[in-house]
Scaffold this motif. Structure first.
Motif, PDB file in Angstrom:
ATOM      1  N   HIS A 250     -13.222  88.270 165.003  1.00  0.00           N
ATOM      2  CA  HIS A 250     -12.350  88.254 163.832  1.00  0.00           C
ATOM      3  C   HIS A 250     -11.904  89.680 163.534  1.00  0.00           C
ATOM      4  O   HIS A 250     -12.721  90.611 163.524  1.00  0.00           O
ATOM      5  CB  HIS A 250     -13.084  87.686 162.615  1.00  0.00           C
ATOM      6  N   LEU A 251     -10.625  89.841 163.278  1.00  0.00           N
ATOM      7  CA  LEU A 251     -10.049  91.150 162.964  1.00  0.00           C
ATOM      8  C   LEU A 251      -9.462  91.090 161.550  1.00  0.00           C
ATOM      9  O   LEU A 251      -8.618  90.236 161.259  1.00  0.00           O
ATOM     10  CB  LEU A 251      -8.987  91.518 163.996  1.00  0.00           C
ATOM     11  N   LEU A 252      -9.941  91.961 160.676  1.00  0.00           N
ATOM     12  CA  LEU A 252      -9.527  91.935 159.278  1.00  0.00           C
ATOM     13  C   LEU A 252      -8.521  93.046 158.987  1.00  0.00           C
ATOM     14  O   LEU A 252      -8.717  94.200 159.396  1.00  0.00           O
ATOM     15  CB  LEU A 252     -10.741  92.099 158.355  1.00  0.00           C
ATOM     16  N   VAL A 253      -7.445  92.657 158.290  1.00  0.00           N
ATOM     17  CA  VAL A 253      -6.392  93.607 157.924  1.00  0.00           C
ATOM     18  C   VAL A 253      -6.093  93.482 156.432  1.00  0.00           C
ATOM     19  O   VAL A 253      -6.589  92.589 155.738  1.00  0.00           O
ATOM     20  CB  VAL A 253      -5.103  93.350 158.746  1.00  0.00           C
ATOM     21  N   ASP A 254      -5.242  94.377 155.933  1.00  0.00           N
ATOM     22  CA  ASP A 254      -4.821  94.352 154.539  1.00  0.00           C
ATOM     23  C   ASP A 254      -4.228  92.976 154.208  1.00  0.00           C
ATOM     24  O   ASP A 254      -3.340  92.488 154.917  1.00  0.00           O
ATOM     25  CB  ASP A 254      -3.777  95.450 154.318  1.00  0.00           C
TER      26      ASP A 254
END
Length: 307
Positions: A250-254
């Motif tokens: 999982h890649l979390l961004v703004d």
């Protein structure tokens, strides 16, 4: 035109096969002539290499094939099965040699092999160690675990010839040491069993879906820390298929970032991982918004918006 992986595998395997035939015939013949049970056992070990060579020649045609509808993740597990076959065969050969040697202790008249056995063992050590070093180089060129396993098969053959050579010399110097040749054969057995375990265990872990490598997660986290737009990476999973690794995380961004921008960041990060991590061949990324709740659980982020 550069060599393809399949050509490199076949060339290295055929060269090893020719050497194995010559050394096996030499050691078994000299072992029979000089009465060295250990040298005969070592010759049988060399002949077993021919079976593993055949397995690699056949198996490599499958595991190097590209992914298709029937095997969407590729054919890497054929390489795993080949490694298991090599390991099981090595173990079977080791058990057989050990059984014969143990049975001869105290029940067969002790023999003192002639010096010809020493020269045959020495020739095997030199040739097989050279084959090991060359095959390892070829395996690293194409990142082939099976070819690397076969290289260790060469080295196990070289190492198994070492106690044979030592036993001949010691027996020649101190004739009163009975059954030293059988003891050398048992040492050969231990070396073969160790090589079998080193080949089998990683393949078994792979079939049981164990984590690919312990440093994969740390590498991903390191690369993610170098991208300002990536707030966090978690739920990292990796698995090995043959000589390759498959990843998902999982890649979390703004949370205010546009979907298109988030997708671009994930694709660029995926390309970076594929370029930097040689064994990784596929990456699946799930994009998530980075929230204040996430920061409470993972306070490592320096995003001021949560304050």
């Amino acid at each position: 035109m550069s060599d393809t992986p399949i050509k490199i595998i076949h060339r290295a395997t055929w060269i090893g096969s020719i050497a194995n035939v010559g050394l096996a015939l030499l050691k078994i013949t000299v072992g029979k002539m000089t009465g060295s049970q250990a040298l005969v056992a070592d010759g049988v070990h060399s002949f077993s290499d021919l079976v593993t060579d055949t397995a690699i020649l056949i198996g490599s045609r499958y595991w190097t094939a590209p992914a298709d509808k029937g095997h969407p993740y590729g054919h890497g597990r054929f390489e795993t099965l080949t490694n298991i076959f090599i390991g099981v065969l090595l173990a079977a050969v080791g058990i057989g040699i050990g059984w014969d040697a143990a049975s001869a202790l105290g029940h067969t008249a002790p023999t003192i092999p002639g010096m010809m056995a020493f020269w045959a063992a020495l020739a095997s050590i030199l040739v097989k160690e050279a084959l090991y070093r060359w095959t390892v180089v070829q395996a690293k060129r194409i990142n082939s675990r099976s070819l690397h396993a076969n290289a260790w098969h060469h080295r196990s053959d070289a190492l198994s010839s070492l106690p044979v050579a030592i036993a001949v010399i010691v027996n020649w110097m101190v004739p009163g040491l009975h059954y030293l040749d059988q003891v050398a054969a048992l040492i050969v057995t231990a070396m073969i069993m160790k090589a079998a375990f080193d080949i089998l265990w990683p393949a078994i872990l792979e079939l049981t879906e164990a984590e690919a490598d312990t440093d994969v997660e740390s590498q991903i986290q390191k690369y993610a820390s170098e991208v300002p737009e990536i707030k966090e990476v978690h739920a990292i999973r990796s698995r090995r298929t043959g000589s390759t690794i498959l990843l998902d995380f999982h890649l979390l961004v703004d949370p205010d970032m546009r979907v298109e921008d988030a997708h671009t960041i994930s694709e660029e990060f995926k390309s970076h991982l594929l370029n930097e991590m040689a064994e990784v061949v596929d990456v699946i990324i799930h994009i998530e918004p980075f929230t204040c709740a996430e920061r409470i659980v993972n306070p490592c982020c320096d995003d001021k918006s949560c304050e």
